[in-house]
Scaffold this motif. Sequence first.
Motif, PDB file in Angstrom:
ATOM      1  N   LEU A 155    -127.517   6.075  24.948  1.00  8.87           N
ATOM      2  CA  LEU A 155    -127.555   5.710  23.530  1.00  8.87           C
ATOM      3  C   LEU A 155    -127.541   6.878  22.555  1.00  8.87           C
ATOM      4  CD1 LEU A 155    -130.258   2.878  23.694  1.00  8.87           C
ATOM      5  CD2 LEU A 155    -127.773   2.615  23.648  1.00  8.87           C
ATOM      6  N   PHE A 156    -127.885   8.074  23.021  1.00  7.94           N
ATOM      7  CA  PHE A 156    -128.012   9.190  22.084  1.00  7.94           C
ATOM      8  C   PHE A 156    -127.429  10.452  22.696  1.00  7.94           C
ATOM      9  CE2 PHE A 156    -130.367  12.656  19.973  1.00  7.94           C
ATOM     10  CZ  PHE A 156    -130.114  12.329  18.646  1.00  7.94           C
ATOM     11  N   LYS A 157    -126.398  10.980  22.082  1.00  8.57           N
ATOM     12  CA  LYS A 157    -125.722  12.171  22.598  1.00  8.57           C
ATOM     13  C   LYS A 157    -126.137  13.437  21.863  1.00  8.57           C
ATOM     14  CE  LYS A 157    -123.437   9.463  25.316  1.00  8.57           C
ATOM     15  NZ  LYS A 157    -123.797   9.386  26.753  1.00  8.57           N
ATOM     16  N   GLY A 158    -127.059  13.314  20.923  1.00  7.92           N
ATOM     17  CA  GLY A 158    -127.467  14.471  20.134  1.00  7.92           C
ATOM     18  C   GLY A 158    -128.468  15.356  20.858  1.00  7.92           C
ATOM     19  N   ASN A 159    -129.053  16.279  20.117  1.00 10.35           N
ATOM     20  CA  ASN A 159    -129.995  17.256  20.657  1.00 10.35           C
ATOM     21  C   ASN A 159    -131.408  16.670  20.680  1.00 10.35           C
ATOM     22  OD1 ASN A 159    -131.489  19.466  21.386  1.00 10.35           O
ATOM     23  ND2 ASN A 159    -130.620  20.839  19.849  1.00 10.35           N
ATOM     24  N   LEU A 160    -132.004  16.635  21.860  1.00  5.47           N
ATOM     25  CA  LEU A 160    -133.357  16.092  22.010  1.00  5.47           C
ATOM     26  C   LEU A 160    -134.383  17.176  22.339  1.00  5.47           C
ATOM     27  CD1 LEU A 160    -132.560  12.895  24.133  1.00  5.47           C
ATOM     28  CD2 LEU A 160    -133.181  12.959  21.717  1.00  5.47           C
ATOM     29  N   LYS A 161    -133.984  18.427  22.302  1.00  8.60           N
ATOM     30  CA  LYS A 161    -134.862  19.506  22.755  1.00  8.60           C
ATOM     31  C   LYS A 161    -136.131  19.644  21.925  1.00  8.60           C
ATOM     32  CE  LYS A 161    -131.223  22.308  24.883  1.00  8.60           C
ATOM     33  NZ  LYS A 161    -130.513  23.615  24.889  1.00  8.60           N
ATOM     34  N   GLN A 162    -136.092  19.202  20.677  1.00  3.20           N
ATOM     35  CA  GLN A 162    -137.258  19.342  19.809  1.00  3.20           C
ATOM     36  C   GLN A 162    -138.218  18.152  19.902  1.00  3.20           C
ATOM     37  OE1 GLN A 162    -137.826  22.228  18.139  1.00  3.20           O
ATOM     38  NE2 GLN A 162    -135.968  22.884  19.213  1.00  3.20           N
ATOM     39  N   VAL A 163    -137.867  17.160  20.711  1.00  2.00           N
ATOM     40  CA  VAL A 163    -138.710  15.965  20.816  1.00  2.00           C
ATOM     41  C   VAL A 163    -140.047  16.310  21.463  1.00  2.00           C
ATOM     42  CG1 VAL A 163    -138.958  13.723  21.954  1.00  2.00           C
ATOM     43  CG2 VAL A 163    -136.801  14.334  20.847  1.00  2.00           C
ATOM     44  N   ALA A 164    -141.127  15.857  20.823  1.00  2.35           N
ATOM     45  CA  ALA A 164    -142.480  16.124  21.324  1.00  2.35           C
ATOM     46  C   ALA A 164    -143.191  14.857  21.784  1.00  2.35           C
ATOM     47  CB  ALA A 164    -143.318  16.810  20.245  1.00  2.35           C
ATOM     48  N   TYR A 165    -142.815  13.715  21.201  1.00  4.52           N
ATOM     49  CA  TYR A 165    -143.490  12.478  21.591  1.00  4.52           C
ATOM     50  C   TYR A 165    -142.672  11.256  21.189  1.00  4.52           C
ATOM     51  CZ  TYR A 165    -145.051  12.071  16.682  1.00  4.52           C
ATOM     52  OH  TYR A 165    -145.106  11.965  15.315  1.00  4.52           O
ATOM     53  N   ALA A 166    -142.998  10.138  21.835  1.00  6.84           N
ATOM     54  CA  ALA A 166    -142.426   8.833  21.492  1.00  6.84           C
ATOM     55  C   ALA A 166    -143.541   7.962  20.933  1.00  6.84           C
ATOM     56  CB  ALA A 166    -141.808   8.178  22.722  1.00  6.84           C
ATOM     57  N   ALA A 167    -143.221   7.176  19.915  1.00  9.50           N
ATOM     58  CA  ALA A 167    -144.227   6.312  19.292  1.00  9.50           C
ATOM     59  C   ALA A 167    -143.522   5.227  18.493  1.00  9.50           C
ATOM     60  CB  ALA A 167    -145.147   7.129  18.378  1.00  9.50           C
ATOM     61  N   ILE A 168    -144.293   4.227  18.080  1.00  4.57           N
ATOM     62  CA  ILE A 168    -143.753   3.202  17.191  1.00  4.57           C
ATOM     63  C   ILE A 168    -143.511   3.815  15.818  1.00  4.57           C
ATOM     64  CG2 ILE A 168    -144.335   1.090  15.931  1.00  4.57           C
ATOM     65  CD1 ILE A 168    -143.375   0.533  18.711  1.00  4.57           C
ATOM     66  N   ASN A 169    -142.298   3.646  15.314  1.00  2.00           N
ATOM     67  CA  ASN A 169    -141.914   4.167  14.007  1.00  2.00           C
ATOM     68  C   ASN A 169    -142.503   3.286  12.899  1.00  2.00           C
ATOM     69  OD1 ASN A 169    -140.652   5.754  12.109  1.00  2.00           O
ATOM     70  ND2 ASN A 169    -138.597   4.938  12.474  1.00  2.00           N
ATOM     71  N   LYS A 170    -142.491   3.771  11.688  1.00  3.20           N
ATOM     72  CA  LYS A 170    -143.046   3.010  10.566  1.00  3.20           C
ATOM     73  C   LYS A 170    -142.263   1.733  10.284  1.00  3.20           C
ATOM     74  CE  LYS A 170    -140.593   5.929   7.206  1.00  3.20           C
ATOM     75  NZ  LYS A 170    -140.769   6.852   6.050  1.00  3.20           N
TER      76      LYS A 170
ATOM     77  N   ASN B   8    -143.493  15.665  13.328  1.00  2.00           N
ATOM     78  CA  ASN B   8    -143.390  14.235  13.004  1.00  2.00           C
ATOM     79  C   ASN B   8    -142.069  13.848  12.346  1.00  2.00           C
ATOM     80  OD1 ASN B   8    -146.119  13.947  13.910  1.00  2.00           O
ATOM     81  ND2 ASN B   8    -146.821  14.636  11.898  1.00  2.00           N
ATOM     82  N   GLN B   9    -141.024  14.634  12.613  1.00  2.00           N
ATOM     83  CA  GLN B   9    -139.698  14.295  12.113  1.00  2.00           C
ATOM     84  C   GLN B   9    -138.989  13.389  13.123  1.00  2.00           C
ATOM     85  OE1 GLN B   9    -138.535  15.250   8.968  1.00  2.00           O
ATOM     86  NE2 GLN B   9    -140.697  15.872   8.827  1.00  2.00           N
ATOM     87  N   LEU B  10    -138.412  12.307  12.640  1.00  2.00           N
ATOM     88  CA  LEU B  10    -137.728  11.357  13.514  1.00  2.00           C
ATOM     89  C   LEU B  10    -136.411  11.947  14.016  1.00  2.00           C
ATOM     90  CD1 LEU B  10    -137.684   8.428  14.673  1.00  2.00           C
ATOM     91  CD2 LEU B  10    -136.372   7.780  12.637  1.00  2.00           C
ATOM     92  N   VAL B  11    -136.229  11.947  15.339  1.00  2.00           N
ATOM     93  CA  VAL B  11    -134.998  12.435  15.960  1.00  2.00           C
ATOM     94  C   VAL B  11    -134.093  11.269  16.340  1.00  2.00           C
ATOM     95  CG1 VAL B  11    -134.026  13.737  17.900  1.00  2.00           C
ATOM     96  CG2 VAL B  11    -136.179  14.483  16.841  1.00  2.00           C
ATOM     97  N   TRP B  12    -134.691  10.222  16.870  1.00  2.00           N
ATOM     98  CA  TRP B  12    -133.949   9.015  17.257  1.00  2.00           C
ATOM     99  C   TRP B  12    -134.842   7.803  17.057  1.00  2.00           C
ATOM    100  CZ3 TRP B  12    -135.318   5.390  20.979  1.00  2.00           C
ATOM    101  CH2 TRP B  12    -134.368   4.386  21.237  1.00  2.00           C
ATOM    102  N   GLY B  13    -134.238   6.705  16.625  1.00  4.22           N
ATOM    103  CA  GLY B  13    -134.997   5.475  16.451  1.00  4.22           C
ATOM    104  C   GLY B  13    -134.235   4.274  16.974  1.00  4.22           C
ATOM    105  N   SER B  14    -134.950   3.351  17.579  1.00  5.58           N
ATOM    106  CA  SER B  14    -134.338   2.119  18.086  1.00  5.58           C
ATOM    107  C   SER B  14    -134.175   1.121  16.947  1.00  5.58           C
ATOM    108  CB  SER B  14    -135.217   1.513  19.180  1.00  5.58           C
ATOM    109  OG  SER B  14    -136.390   0.934  18.614  1.00  5.58           O
TER     110      SER B  14
END
Length: 439
Positions: free
Chosen positions: A244-259, A270-276
């Motif tokens: 689903l996501f071909k971009g850069n994920l190297k900066q991802v630190a955690y997964a959580a429910i978005n606002k 706390n910057q969103l990289v990808w959202g469902s």
Amino acid sequence: MKSSTGLHVGSKLVVITIFLLAAQCASQPNQEAPATRGVGYTASIDNRKNGVVPPLGPKLLLRSSTGSHELWLQADPKNRCALSLRLAHTNSIYRLVWTANYFAVTPGGCDKCTVIFTKEGDLQLHILYRGRTSMAWNTKTGGRNVKSMYLPNTGDLQLRNADKKVIFSSFGVREWAMLPPQRLRVGEVLKSPDQDQEAVGADSTVQVLFNNGQYFLTLQKTGDLQLIMNGPKPQVYWSLKKTLFKGNLKQVAYAAINKDGGLGLFTQNNQLVWGSPPPPKGFYASPYFGIDTYGNLKTYYAFKNHAWFSSFKAFDNNCDLPNHCGDYSICSGADSKCSCPPQFTRTGIRSNAPYCKRNSNVAKCSRKSFLELKGYDANINMYINPKRIGLTSCKASCLASCDCDGFYYDMATAFCHQTTRFRTLRKVNNQKKLVYIKM
């Protein structure tokens, strides 16, 4: 009729929903409980049908101040004891989100379940099994000045000292579900439960979930969110990066429910990289995410106080899951229909899905022929590093190995994937995708 979200709600669905909710309300007697209790508290339920004490149903121990979360002492139909946390969006519909003894499954047939909050501050679960009482689980917090257990509106069961410092937190124990305040960090793992919870809120028999350890959800160091099938050689069967996501994920630190109620991957800042995809705006409540018993990653939300829905699934079609229909079974169609291949027979049922076994009794190492199935494969093959050899060579190699149970073969690419065990096979519209099962 059609709701403002575009969902069609027929009269039959309305009747069924009312019936199911009424059935559950009848099975769950109204109970009251505080949000906090002090040390020295104890409670029990007796499961014996013909014992001195009549059987008692589940007992509510704690309820958060808004009623959004509840802690229950209960036993499942097998009389396995548990302390269970419920996300109780309303009194009628709830979801199980945490089990204290998730990784310490009690035996079936327990006569009595008892919770003891000792004066030393240790929260314990005891069982009476075959005439003997033993401790099945505890928080290991005795002697740490714990004075109270508390259930806030976040759903985090806490043991706190006199200064209200948290000594134990259920949020610190990763199981199968993550509530909005929680963060699944790099390297952490969620493990699939042993039952399907899709009917919870309608099927009162599913009241306890334990770990089955068959599937994992983890956030890799690369920032990739992955689903992994457990085994001697754990195998990835879904990757966010690959699907689903071909971009850069190297900066991802955690997964959580978005606002917005969807699942998000965030940086340390706390910057969103990808959202469902999120649930319908204005019509949802109580979102969370987790892994289900079949190994699917899903986000959940309560819709208009009536039922639970998923706004995102890693797999929309259950046939893409590793073993939705059971070993040696076939999964086909948009409705994920389960069946058996030729020369195989249905042997059992799991959520209406058959396990299949060979009709022949030929010993494993004496199987020298193949059942050929055209137009079948398995989703997991896209994560396999295949051999690229001719079909004849692939057959010969498998026949020479007692451990080889058969193989997948792609006539277009000469992809040869041998396996020691077949799980669910999915039907595909490609006759060059072949499966050969030893017979």
